[in-house]
Design an enzyme around this catalytic site. Structure first.
Site, PDB file in Angstrom:
ATOM      1  N   GLY A 249      53.429  -9.134  -2.865  1.00 53.84           N
ATOM      2  CA  GLY A 249      52.212  -8.825  -2.113  1.00 53.84           C
ATOM      3  C   GLY A 249      50.979  -8.798  -2.977  1.00 53.84           C
ATOM      4  O   GLY A 249      50.019  -9.512  -2.711  1.00 53.84           O
TER       5      GLY A 249
ATOM      6  N   MET B  82      49.693  -7.608  -7.358  1.00 51.33           N
ATOM      7  CA  MET B  82      50.169  -7.088  -8.656  1.00 51.33           C
ATOM      8  C   MET B  82      49.020  -6.963  -9.628  1.00 51.33           C
ATOM      9  O   MET B  82      48.178  -7.858  -9.742  1.00 51.33           O
ATOM     10  CB  MET B  82      51.249  -8.026  -9.216  1.00 51.33           C
ATOM     11  CG  MET B  82      51.814  -7.602 -10.560  1.00 51.33           C
ATOM     12  SD  MET B  82      52.644  -5.981 -10.480  1.00 51.33           S
ATOM     13  CE  MET B  82      52.367  -5.410 -12.161  1.00 51.33           C
ATOM     14  N   GLU B  83      49.028  -5.837 -10.365  1.00 49.91           N
ATOM     15  CA  GLU B  83      47.885  -5.448 -11.187  1.00 49.91           C
ATOM     16  C   GLU B  83      47.948  -5.965 -12.624  1.00 49.91           C
ATOM     17  O   GLU B  83      47.445  -5.297 -13.524  1.00 49.91           O
ATOM     18  CB  GLU B  83      47.783  -3.921 -11.203  1.00 49.91           C
ATOM     19  CG  GLU B  83      48.896  -3.180 -11.993  1.00 49.91           C
ATOM     20  CD  GLU B  83      50.098  -2.777 -11.158  1.00 49.91           C
ATOM     21  OE1 GLU B  83      50.307  -3.383 -10.093  1.00 49.91           O
ATOM     22  OE2 GLU B  83      50.825  -1.857 -11.588  1.00 49.91           O
TER      23      GLU B  83
ATOM     24  N   GLU C 256      44.468  -2.511  -6.801  1.00 49.58           N
ATOM     25  CA  GLU C 256      44.814  -3.223  -8.037  1.00 49.58           C
ATOM     26  C   GLU C 256      43.777  -2.977  -9.125  1.00 49.58           C
ATOM     27  O   GLU C 256      44.115  -2.875 -10.311  1.00 49.58           O
ATOM     28  CB  GLU C 256      44.986  -4.717  -7.755  1.00 49.58           C
ATOM     29  CG  GLU C 256      45.981  -5.062  -6.640  1.00 49.58           C
ATOM     30  CD  GLU C 256      47.351  -4.431  -6.803  1.00 49.58           C
ATOM     31  OE1 GLU C 256      47.732  -4.103  -7.937  1.00 49.58           O
ATOM     32  OE2 GLU C 256      48.041  -4.229  -5.775  1.00 49.58           O
TER      33      GLU C 256
ATOM     34  N   HIS D 252      44.315   0.257 -10.848  1.00 52.38           N
ATOM     35  CA  HIS D 252      45.415   0.192 -11.816  1.00 52.38           C
ATOM     36  C   HIS D 252      44.938  -0.186 -13.220  1.00 52.38           C
ATOM     37  O   HIS D 252      45.642   0.073 -14.197  1.00 52.38           O
ATOM     38  CB  HIS D 252      46.449  -0.858 -11.379  1.00 52.38           C
ATOM     39  CG  HIS D 252      47.544  -0.330 -10.500  1.00 52.38           C
ATOM     40  ND1 HIS D 252      48.244   0.807 -10.779  1.00 52.38           N
ATOM     41  CD2 HIS D 252      48.080  -0.830  -9.349  1.00 52.38           C
ATOM     42  CE1 HIS D 252      49.166   0.999  -9.828  1.00 52.38           C
ATOM     43  NE2 HIS D 252      49.081   0.021  -8.956  1.00 52.38           N
TER      44      HIS D 252
HETATM   45 ZN   LIG Z   1      50.157  -0.365  -7.241  1.00 49.94          ZN
END
Ligand SMILES: [Zn+2]
Length: 1020
Positions: free
Chosen positions: A345, A347-348, A382, A385
């Site tokens: 879905g 991602m950081e 994100e 993060h």
């Molecule tokens: Zn997260």
């Protein structure tokens, strides 16, 4: 008459306060262990980073006898990696070489243990300077270890000046197809052109080891020099800025990237693709920010929104943390990348954030506000993060909430600061309520020791780590005060940057900030670290049972752990609970700083006022708990909600009441008759949060009542109660409406259409017809979810074909996803089969990441779809298993909608007949689904009379006593602590729910309960 009323209510008041006993804290049928969690409700909310969301995964087994953790006897310092991406073969590959500079951390170390899996390894060499050290190496499959042993002797160790060895390994593998490690994906710029290959990555949580040999645990931080060799016609991206490009091999170029910050392996990423980008440079010509995607999306301007709002979010977060993103490391830039196939879905990865296309690409005409806010809040998550996760990283996955709790918190509040979109209001129904539900099912605490295997790591990506983590952070923010909390977080980020953290680090920095600001005056017994530990090391949360003596103002509070399934667990747990409350005599819903903190099973707080007025605990639901009141106080709350006072009560507290009473009734703590009497205020309610909470509750209940005579009556009740609110939002967008009005319609209109409200049906029919006219009129983007679905339900095969074709040819992914979500609304069986065939066949129509969305739509679009879809699975079982990895998920959609004992039996008989094809584990899961359907029928039978009671008899009327002289004492935050323990604590020991029969407590309670039961019929 007035005298009689006064007498009756005085008795009622007495009963309310006399209920200071434990028996009313237990569930209606305390002997009954009753499951209330069925398969149509996803306890795991919307975890868009859930790496397992799209199919059954084949992760390594969760063997508790095996220690999966790397030994800490060596540590990495720096990696140099060359990755070669090759699309020229029939099966695209990745290969390369890694050199790891490492050192021993103690004496007598004779082996180096790192991770590697599913890689062909060659030339494993260890060197000290220019001297090769003789070694042997083995691969251990279960733990995914590469173990390098010295043939003789041990590694040199010098604590003051580490002795640096270099471990070099060549590796190679096909590009993966399961969206882990380095995997292949494809895109088309239009339906008629050929697909273009690309490579992308997903390393979190345990998949960097598929891409190269490395220390694949978050605490083994190091720096990385990366070179990507790619075909000349392609471009590549990495976390840091490009340093230079060289020509070393024919038809290939090497992109050499700047050294990374000190970081964990799971945050690395690379992309090789024929992509376009929208870039922003600073005055010195340095790349600062970019959005990258397939050219068809970038050229259509779909990256502009992410480019604009992404920069604002990054600037806001930089200022909030007082730690500028671009100061984290001189060579970090910010790339937002749209990926066509992406199981996770979003991602950081540090500096190279990846998203599904529908979560990043926005079209002004075609994308609804719903998807626009998803794009904004996933960007926020994100981006947050970059600080919480990347700069300061959870030390191990058992404290993942240190990453995800904060990211989820800022997902709402950072977006609120920049875009508003109602996110501060929406946090309560969308995060607090979902977290309370998941947390009442007896699952893991936030801090969860024992996590080891990849499967147990994966299980930590849960509603608890995300939603509950965020809710506890918000509770703490209000405990400390927003400014003090922010200061503590700034200190934490500075103090732990480029390191990993454990919860105690966070607690210590926050406590210090709290003490410095004198913000923790909650009595001598209060200890901030104990407070945080009580919420993070214990699972669950309490329900406060509040009993008010309206003559004295004394409020007795009993805390009990709340379980959604009664009888699930008798062990009580005490939490250290921040208390806020306000009263009908002087309502104040703005001050969320707690006045008290309670920790005992029983506490007494004086309200500060006497007389018959309501009291509501947990202002704006900043605390993570539910609240139940004695009957008389509930009556006063009902009177307030039904009258003019409703507008003085904050909508978050109304939403809290709605959510609480639905769950109290479900779990047996309250009758449905009582719950509906409380919910009846909805008839005049028009605010967002209570209605969203209500629709969640009604949807669950409607699924239970499907197939019973009560369903139509409940539907009629919902339509009647929703008439006022639908009059305010209507079925046509107004030019001047706010985001929240539009968003409320987005959520209510589909339900009104499903309940066959004529105005909704007509509007949907007309708008879908206008879209298909010779001179088409596009449906407003925000109305498409219910217009398409209801139009299909009322339509014929031609309507399905029209929208199916629109799906196949559309260039905006948000529109494609929306179409997948509604195509199952068709009532035409042939069309439905066309749709399901397209899902399970290998083609370029529907991507694997979207299979579950599409199939769920096919099953749930109409009640009669269930059996059509079940028949389809029976006819196409091998294809279904091949598409989904197993038949468990699609069959769970079916079993969740079986409404009769006969249909359940038929489902089980079929599953048993194909047991071998399903496989042992899948068969067991499928049969569990059937049992849940049976549990659901049993649960419904047990509450039908109760629900019927309200549906037949309607609202009770309540009155209050004449005004009692009030003596008002203002409650201020400075007033501390004002908590007294009752002289004779009458709760049994924490691990006993009910007193022993014949005990003094039981006898007393029996008498008062009987007395109240006698009075009760007159309190109408
Ligand atoms: Zn997260």
């Amino acid at each position: 008459m007035a005298t009689m009323k006064l007498l009756v209510l005085f008795l009622a008041c007495l009963c309310g306060s006399a209920f200071s006993s434990p028996t009313d804290l237990v569930y209606r049928n305390s002997t009954l262990v009753r499951n209330t969690i069925f398969a149509d409700e996803r306890l795991q909310g919307e975890i868009f980073e859930n790496i397992d969301a799209f199919r059954e995964l084949n992760l390594a087994s969760r063997n508790t006898q095996v220690d999966y953790r790397l030994p800490t006897t060596t540590r990495p310092i720096h990696y140099s990696v060359l990755w070669i991406i090759d699309f020229s073969r029939s099966e695209p590959t990745q290969s390369g070489t890694v050199s790891i500079q490492l050192a021993a951390t103690q004496q007598n170390v004779n082996e180096i243990v790192i991770h590697a899996d599913d890689l062909v390894l060659e030339n494993v060499q260890l060197a000290l300077g220019t001297t090769n050290i003789p070694i042997t190496h083995i691969l251990e499959k279960e733990r995914q270890f590469l173990i390098v042993r010295l043939n003789t002797g041990t590694l040199n160790f010098n604590q003051a000046s580490p002795v640096v060895y270099t471990l070099t390994v060549s590796f190679g593998a096909p590009l993966r197809t399961d969206m882990y490690g380095i995997y292949r994906s494809w895109f088309k710029n239009s339906p008629t052109v050929a697909a273009s290959w690309m490579a992308s990555t997903q390393f979190q949580a345990t998949s960097a080891r598929y891409a190269f040999p490395c220390y694949d645990e978050p605490s083994f931080k190091a720096t990385f020099d990366v070179t990507i060799r790619r075909p000349t016609a392609y471009r590549s991206w990495f976390c840091t800025r490009l340093r230079e490009t060289t020509n070393t091999v024919a038809n290939y170029q090497d992109d050499i990237y700047h050294t990374t910050p000190v970081m964990s392996t799971y945050l690395l990423a690379l992309i090789v693709a024929q992509y376009d980008s929208r870039e922003v440079f600073d005055q010195a010509g340095l790349l600062k920010f970019e959005v990258i995607a397939r050219p068809g999306a970038i050229q259509a301007g779909q990256g502009e929104y992410a480019l604009e709002v992404g920069q604002k979010l990054l600037a806001e977060m930089s200022s909030h943390t007082a730690y500028d993103f671009y100061d984290q490391h001189p060579q970090l830039k910010m790339t937002q990348a749209s990926i066509p196939d992406f199981g996770a879905g979003a991602m950081e990865n540090w500096g190279l954030l990846t998203y599904r296309e529908a979560y990043l690409m926005y079209d002004q005409q075609q994308t609804s506000s719903h998807f626009k806010q998803i794009i904004a809040y996933i960007l926020s998550h994100e981006i947050a993060h970059m600080w919480f996760g990347n700069l300061v990283t959870c030390d191990w996955w058992d404290v993942l909430w240190l990453n995800e709790g904060f990211a989820r918190y800022y997902q709402y509040f950072l977006t609120y600061w920049v875009e508003d979109m109602g996110f501060s209001t929406r946090f309560v129904p969308e995060q607090v309520h979902t977290a309370l539900l998941a947390d009442s099912a007896d699952i893991h605490p936030l801090t969860n020791p024992g996590v080891g295997s990849p499967a147990s790591v994966s299980a930590m990506f849960s509603t608890i780590s995300y939603n509950k983590g965020a809710a506890i952070i918000r509770m703490t923010e209000h405990l400390l005060g927003t400014d003090v909390h922010r200061q503590g977080l700034r200190d934490y980020l500075r103090g732990k940057h480029f390191q990993t953290a454990v919860p105690l680090d966070l607690f210590t920095y926050l406590e210090r900030a709290g003490n410095n600001a004198n913000a923790l005056n909650y009595g001598n017994d209060f200890n901030f670290v104990d407070y945080y530990r009580s919420w993070t090391e214990q699972a669950g949360h309490p329900v406060l049972n509040v009993h008010v003596n309206h003559r004295t103002g004394e409020m007795t509070i009993y805390q009990r752990r709340f379980f959604i399934s009664p009888g699930a667990n008798d062990v009580n747990t005490n939490y250290i609970i921040p208390i806020t409350f306000t009263t009908g005599s002087n309502p104040n819903f703005e001050n969320t700083k707690p006045t008290h903190v309670i920790s005992k099973a029983v506490s007494v707080i004086n309200r500060g006022t006497i007389g018959d007025h309501w009291v509501l605990f947990n202002i704006q639901q900043t605390g993570f708990y539910r609240v139940n009141y004695d009957d008389y106080t509930w009556n006063l709350i009902i009177i307030a909600l039904r009258g003019a006072d409703r507008t003085r009560i904050n909508q978050l507290n109304k939403a809290q009441i709605v959510n609480d009473v639905f769950q109290f009734a479900r779990s047996g703590l309250m009758s449905y008759n009582r719950a509906f009497n409380i919910l009846s205020f909805l008839e005049n309610e028009t605010e967002y949060a209570p209605w969203v909470a209500a629709m969640t509750g009604f949807t669950w209940l409607r699924n239970r009542l499907a197939g019973t005579p009560q369903l139509t009556q409940l539907n009629n009740l919902i339509v009647r109660w929703a008439t006022t609110v639908m009059g305010t939002v209507n079925y046509v967008p107004a030019a001047s409406e706010t985001f929240m009005q539009s968003y409320l319609r987005y959520q209510l209109a589909p339900i009104m259409c499903a309940l066959e409200v004529p105005a909704c049906l007509e509007s949907a029919r007309n708008q879908l017809a206008a879209l298909q006219a010779t001179q088409p009129t596009e449906v407003p983007a925000d109305s498409r979810n219910w217009v398409y679905c209801s139009g299909l339900r009322q339509g014929v095969a031609a309507d399905f074909n029209f929208l199916w074709n629109r799906f196949q040819t559309h260039n905006v992914y948000t529109e494609k996803i929306l179409l997948l979500q509604v195509l199952g609304c068709t009532r035409d069986a042939t069309s439905l089969n066309t749709f399901m065939n397209a899902i399970v066949q290998t083609n370029e129509l529907i991507r694997p990441q979207d299979y579950t969305t599409a199939f769920n739509s096919a099953v749930t679009g109409n009640e009669e779809n269930t059996q059509i879809a079940f028949q389809f699975i029976q006819n196409n079982l091998p294809q279904v298993i091949s598409a989904f990895g197993s038949a468990v998920t699609p069959l769970s959609y079916i079993s969740a909608r079986l409404r009769t004992a006969e249909s359940i039996a038929a489902f089980e008989a079929w599953a048993t007949s194909v047991q071998t094809t399903l496989g042992t584990a899948s068969y067991a899961s499928v049969m569990r689904g059937a049992q849940l359907a049976r549990d659901s029928l049993a649960w419904t039978a047990s509450v039908q009379d109760d629900i019927n009671n309200y549906l037949v008899n309607g609202d009770q009327q309540f009155g209050t006593t004449e005004a009692v002289t009030e003596a008002t004492t203002a409650v201020t935050t400075a007033q501390q602590p004002g908590i007294t323990q009752p002289a004779t604590p009458d709760l049994p020991s924490p691990d006993v729910t009910t007193p022993a029969p014949g005990s003094a407590v039981t006898t007393f309670v029996s008498i008062t309960a009987m007395f109240c039961a006698m009075v009760a019929p007159y309190i109408l």
